[in-house]
Design a protein around this motif. Structure first.
Motif, short mmCIF file in Angstrom:
data_model
loop_
_atom_site.label_atom_id
_atom_site.label_comp_id
_atom_site.label_asym_id
_atom_site.label_seq_id
_atom_site.Cartn_x
_atom_site.Cartn_y
_atom_site.Cartn_z
N GLU A 103 0.82 -1.21 0.00
CA GLU A 103 0.00 0.00 0.00
C GLU A 103 0.86 1.26 0.00
O GLU A 103 0.34 2.35 -0.20
N ASP A 104 2.15 1.11 0.21
CA ASP A 104 3.02 2.28 0.19
C ASP A 104 3.59 2.55 -1.19
O ASP A 104 4.36 3.49 -1.38
N ASP A 105 3.22 1.71 -2.17
CA ASP A 105 3.69 1.94 -3.54
C ASP A 105 3.23 3.31 -4.04
O ASP A 105 2.27 3.88 -3.54
N ALA A 106 3.95 3.78 -5.04
CA ALA A 106 3.58 5.07 -5.62
C ALA A 106 2.22 4.95 -6.30
O ALA A 106 1.91 3.93 -6.93
N ILE A 107 1.44 6.01 -6.16
CA ILE A 107 0.13 6.05 -6.80
C ILE A 107 0.32 6.30 -8.28
O ILE A 107 1.15 7.14 -8.65
N ARG B 178 -8.41 1.74 7.35
CA ARG B 178 -7.33 0.81 7.72
C ARG B 178 -7.02 -0.06 6.51
O ARG B 178 -7.73 -0.02 5.50
N THR B 179 -5.98 -0.84 6.62
CA THR B 179 -5.65 -1.79 5.57
C THR B 179 -5.63 -3.18 6.18
O THR B 179 -5.08 -3.40 7.26
N ILE B 180 -6.28 -4.12 5.47
CA ILE B 180 -6.36 -5.48 6.00
C ILE B 180 -5.38 -6.36 5.23
O ILE B 180 -5.56 -6.61 4.04
#
Lengths: 945, 104
Positions: free
Chosen positions: A873-877, A921-923
């Motif tokens: 989820e921290d990848d570049a958008i 949140r992220t699951i």
């Protein structure tokens, strides 16, 4: 209130009009109690009571008055408060006054009610030989001529009486007053056995092949209404021929201050004065571009209204400004030279009514609904019908043929021709009405084309084109400056013509001004496209009786009452109602589903599976046929055996699945998913008829002939054994994937040993009428084991634990059997529908999304179905999406949450962690096999108690 | 709403029918022998003419039979309907197989 004249309003003229002065009607406008007469519209009654301002510009807030007398009215959209339901955005010019009417102005936007609409509406579907739209002189003549030929005729008129432009005029036809002729024509049509005349009925749209949709409003007068009358009726008409005698709309001229209350279309002013005996003003000025303005002036004078001046653009005189607050008190007249420049000397003329006419435009909207073409007519100064697309004919003013005599003649000739084309008569009218020929035939044609008058002071800000959108000529200038040339683009850029009135007064004017500003000819730049409905139609009318329980058919299984009695929470599955779960008192859905699943896994549970699609496939070639339909082979299936099958579309994507059983050499019992039952039957029939007609196979839906009760769980054999003492239910005698005919609870039944849960299970099929009896018997026999009814929710959990996909949930038309991990069911040895597609480069990709299981790292976290999955989820958008969740549940058997998902290359990624980002949140979840419970299939023969 | 003459039931409203796309696009006799390009042509490529062409309809809410119609895509005029498996009686009314499916 002793003076009847006072009752009718202070602007009511002393005599004349087609109103019944013996019937005063009380109505309420914006909270004020007022009176009008029977025969009034709300608009005429408001004018009679001196109400000049009926609304305000939605953006400018400028006061606005009544401009027109019919469907072209752009200002007087009102909110009707009385009646079964408040109705927003109705034209006051089309509301027939009745006792007790309550209405109020609104600022551009109507208000919907939150209350239920208690109005009742219905529909009629009819056929006719000749449909005549419009009950003016041309339409009446057309209907009479067609009726003469014994054709079935429908005549529809928007107004509450026929007559059209003849209402309120003084001319003669056949030596009698025109209105007498109208009355006689109406009587003749009334007497004709095959003629139906519908007043208060508007053609909303014309469609292909002679189809028309009409909206009928019922009379608002209680003495004319039958008991139980509906409020309105939608007519669907299939006509062999259609005559459009829809008349013409008068055009305004755009000049500074042209929106001031008191500025009115000349024809409307005449209609109010002569038909309704209302003086829209006391001192009038007429602004015209053609002879019709002088006729209007004469009509106003004869009705008792002072006309101080006719400003005739042909003589170089134009109105350049108006004064008054809010109502008109005077106009400024200046000179217009041949180069369209205005100049002085100017002069002020006092008046409280400015009757404007810039010519007449045939009402061609219906003509063009089916893409009939129009052409520019220089003579008429407007677009007129050209080539029809469909059995359509235009007559009278709608055809650019103005004048009563010409309209009558053209109407009669057109009616006769339409009847002939429909198979009646020789095409020539027998009787031709003859009006006094003392009226100029071209009186309504434009003398000088004048769309707008430039301002004398350089200010373009008060030249209004579309009064309802409150949009002016300066908007068209901006559009032209922005480079827009197409009338469609100008319409959308300026919003002119997009309001509820759909540009009836503004459309051609706007198109012509835009053409002028962009150095085009309006003849070639054309009009914007008219689309149905011609006038607004309420959703309640369109819905008719298709509301509430009648909105959509509801399909109930024969066991439905039992489910309701058990307190089932129902769910829609297509048109079926199915139990979702069976909560105990105080139990949540999650708790109920966990309990129902646990029962199926540990003892026995029961479900109504009657909705499953069932198709009887018969014929000597049935086996061969199924081999072509299913990815796997069925021709080698033994009689008495069942087999799971998947079928694909020719593109190789999964279409449906189910268990199909062989009943005899030439007969199979196919089951389909509930939602696809009809589509599968269509699919089978399509191939049998169009590609394989030589195959001797017939397919019949038997979905509704069988009631199906699924008995599921380790104790299901005990329950069945008790109910069917003559049936050997041992695993060796009645193995998995076979079926047996048996008597169950005294009822002839066919029992299939198949399972959608991985547990030992039987599906007991009985005749539909025996559904309740078998359900009750199973519940009774299962009582010692704590048998538990379960619904769709538990069924979904049980099958998902086993990784069984549901077509339409795990698949969406882009998923192959291989994507689902079902290579085992895809035959390599035979062709089938879709087989070639499985060798396409796209279906062979290794990074296709594949069905996998997901176990959230937090065993209590439930990923929402539909959630997108990412690696990091921290990848570049934009973060690459690797897949999405198709199913997600809490599992009693696993003691945790789990999900099914389609993940790119998922089967190669078992053990990887993916993430489902949520709002808050992220699951994170681990990729697993899609089969999470009993992967060795140890339970389907049952487990020891 | 179109008025469609089912060859078996006569003229009925469009709502009784379901549309089936271009007519006379035969399922390849041996799909497995088709090249990727040929198969893609069968699956995905259809004519889209302005004017007359042949198309398939099925009388879903009636006799449930498939048939063909020659319809003008501009005017929606239907000049002919005829049973599946037959050729239109009129002149070459479009509906030819896509080029990729024509025999080489």
């Amino acid at each position: 209130m002793t003076d009847v004249l006072a009752v009718g309003g202070r602007r009511r003229l002393a005599s004349g009009g087609q109103i019944d002065r013996s019937q005063p009607l009380r109505f309420e406008w914006d909270g004020e109690s007022l009176y009008g007469f029977r025969g009034d519209t709300l608009a005429s009654a408001l004018l009679a009571n001196g109400i000049d301002v009926v609304g305000h510009g939605i953006y400018t807030g400028r006061p606005r008055g009544i401009v027109a007398a019919g469907a072209d009215e752009p200002n007087a959209f009102v909110q009707v408060l009385s009646g079964p339901a408040p109705e927003p955005m109705v034209q006051a010019t089309r509301i027939e006054l009745f006792d007790g009417l309550r209405a109020a102005p609104l600022a551009g936007i109507g208000r919907l009610t939150a209350a239920d609409d208690r109005g009742r509406f219905d529909k009629r579907y009819v056929h006719t030989d000749v449909l005549v739209v419009g009950g003016g002189p041309a339409g009446l003549a057309a209907a009479l001529a067609a009726a003469e030929m014994n054709a079935r005729v429908m005549l529809v008129e928007d107004d509450h009486e026929v007559g059209g432009s003849l209402l309120g005029v003084v001319e003669t036809i056949d030596g009698e007053p025109a209105l007498d002729w109208v009355g006689a024509a109406a009587d003749a049509l009334e007497r004709a056995p095959e003629v139906r005349v519908l007043t208060r009925t508007t053609a909303l749209g014309l469609y292909d092949h002679g189809y028309a949709v009409l909206a009928e409003r019922r009379t608002p007068h209680p003495d004319e209404r039958g008991r139980g009358a509906v409020e309105g009726r939608l007519w669907h008409v299939r006509a062999r021929q259609i005559v459009l005698a829809t008349g013409a709309h008068e055009r305004p001229i755009v000049f500074s201050g042209n929106d001031r209350p008191g500025v009115m279309l000349a024809g409307a002013a005449v209609a109010y004065a002569t038909r309704f005996a209302v003086g829209p003003g006391e001192r009038a000025v007429v602004f015209t571009t053609h002879d019709g303005g002088h006729e209007a002036a004469a009509a106003l004078v004869s009705a008792g209204i002072e006309v101080t001046e006719v400003v005739d653009a042909r003589a170089g005189d134009v109105v350049v400004a108006t004064e008054g607050d809010p109502g008109l008190t005077g106009v400024t007249v200046a000179r217009l030279d041949d180069d369209r420049r205005v100049h002085g000397p100017t002069r002020e003329v006092a008046c409280d009514l400015l009757a404007v006419t810039g010519g007449w435009s045939p009402v061609t909207q219906l003509w063009t609904h089916t893409r009939g073409t129009v052409r520019w007519s220089e003579d008429v100064g407007a677009f007129v019908p050209d080539r029809p697309n469909g059995p359509h004919h235009a007559a009278g003013a709608a055809n650019g043929t103005f004048g009563v005599e010409e309209g009558l003649r053209e109407g009669a000739a057109t009616g006769a021709r339409a009847a002939h084309l429909a198979g009646f008569g020789d095409g020539s009218a027998r009787v031709m009405p003859s009006p006094a020929a003392d009226r100029a035939a071209t009186s309504k044609a434009s003398g000088r084309l004048l769309w707008h008058v430039p301002p004398i002071d350089g200010d373009w800000s008060q030249h209004f084109v579309d009064l309802q959108r409150d949009a002016g000529l300066d908007e068209i200038i901006r559009a032209a400056d922005a480079g827009l040339r197409s009338v469609e683009h100008v319409k959308r850029y300026t919003t002119i013509g997009t309001a509820v009135d759909q540009g009836k007064t503004s459309g051609l004017v706007s198109a012509a001004i835009a053409a002028f500003l962009t150095d085009q000819s309006v003849a070639t730049s054309g009009l914007t496209t008219a689309r149905p409905p011609y006038v607004p139609a309420s959703v309640a009318l369109l819905a008719g009786r298709d509301r509430g329980d009648l909105h959509d058919p509801t399909r109930l299984t024969s066991i439905h009452a039992q489910h309701v009695a058990l307190g089932a929470v129902m769910e829609d599955a297509g048109q079926w109602k199915r139990p979702r779960y069976f909560p105990h008192p105080g139990e949540s859905m999650d708790d109920a589903v966990l309990r129902e699943c646990a029962a199926a896994r540990t003892t026995v549970a029961v479900m109504d599976a009657s909705t499953l699609g069932k198709i009887d496939v018969q014929g000597p070639d049935a086996g061969e046929f199924l081999d072509r339909i299913y990815t796997n082979r069925f021709s080698n299936l033994r009689v008495g055996a069942c087999r799971y099958g998947v079928m694909c579309r020719t593109d190789g994507m999964v279409f449906d699945d189910g268990v199909t059983s062989r009943l005899s050499d030439d007969r199979f019992h196919m089951t389909t998913t509930t939602g696809n039952a009809a589509a599968v039957l269509d699919w089978l029939e399509e191939w049998l008829q169009t590609e394989w007609p030589h195959l001797r196979v017939r397919c019949t839906s038997v979905t509704e002939q069988w009631a199906v009760v699924a008995v599921v769980g380790p104790r299901s054999r005990d329950v069945l054994g008790m109910l069917a003492p003559d049936l050997d239910v041992t695993a060796s005698a009645f193995p998995f994937m076979t079926w047996r005919d048996a008597v169950v609870a005294g009822i002839p039944a066919r029992v299939f040993r198949i399972s959608f849960s991985g547990e030992l299970a039987y599906e007991i099929n009985v005749g539909t009428s025996q559904g309740p009896a078998i359900w009750d018997a199973v519940l009774e026999a299962g009582r010692p084991y704590g048998i538990t009814p379960y619904g769709l929710e538990a069924m979904h959990v049980l099958r998902a634990e086993k990784g069984y996909p549901i077509v339409g949930q795990e698949t969406d038309g882009t998923v192959t059997p291989q994507d689902l991990g079902m290579d085992w069911i895809v035959s390599k040895a035979k062709p089938f529908l879709g087989s070639r597609s499985h060798r396409r480069s796209d279906t062979s990709r290794t990074d296709r999304r594949q069905l996998v299981g997901l176990l959230p790292l937090d065993p209590d976290a439930l990923i929402p179905e539909g959630a997108q999955l990412v690696d990091n989820e921290d990848d570049a958008i934009p973060i690459p999406m690797v897949g999405y969740v198709t199913s997600s549940y809490r599992s009693a058997a696993l003691g945790r949450t789990f999900a099914l998902a389609l993940v790119k290359g998922g089967r190669q990624r078992i053990g990887d962690v993916v993430h489902a980002p949520q709002e808050d949140r992220t699951i994170p979840a681990t990729i697993t096999s899609s089969v999470l419970f009993d992967p060795e299939n140890t339970r389907r023969d049952g487990v020891p108690a | 709403m179109l008025l469609i003459a089912c060859p078996w039931c006569g003229p009925r409203d469009e709502v009784e029918f379901r549309y089936g796309g271009q007519a006379h696009v035969a399922y390849p006799a041996d799909p497995e022998a088709a090249t990727d390009e040929e198969w893609a042509g069968y699956l995905f490529l259809r004519d889209n003419p302005k004017g007359s062409w042949a198309e398939r309809w099925v009388h879903t809410a009636g006799c449930r039979r498939w048939f063909n119609a020659v319809r003008d895509t501009v005017t929606h005029e239907i000049s002919e309907t005829y049973p599946a498996g037959r050729a239109p009686s009129g002149h070459a009314a479009g509906g030819q197989p896509a080029p990729s499916q024509q025999p080489a």
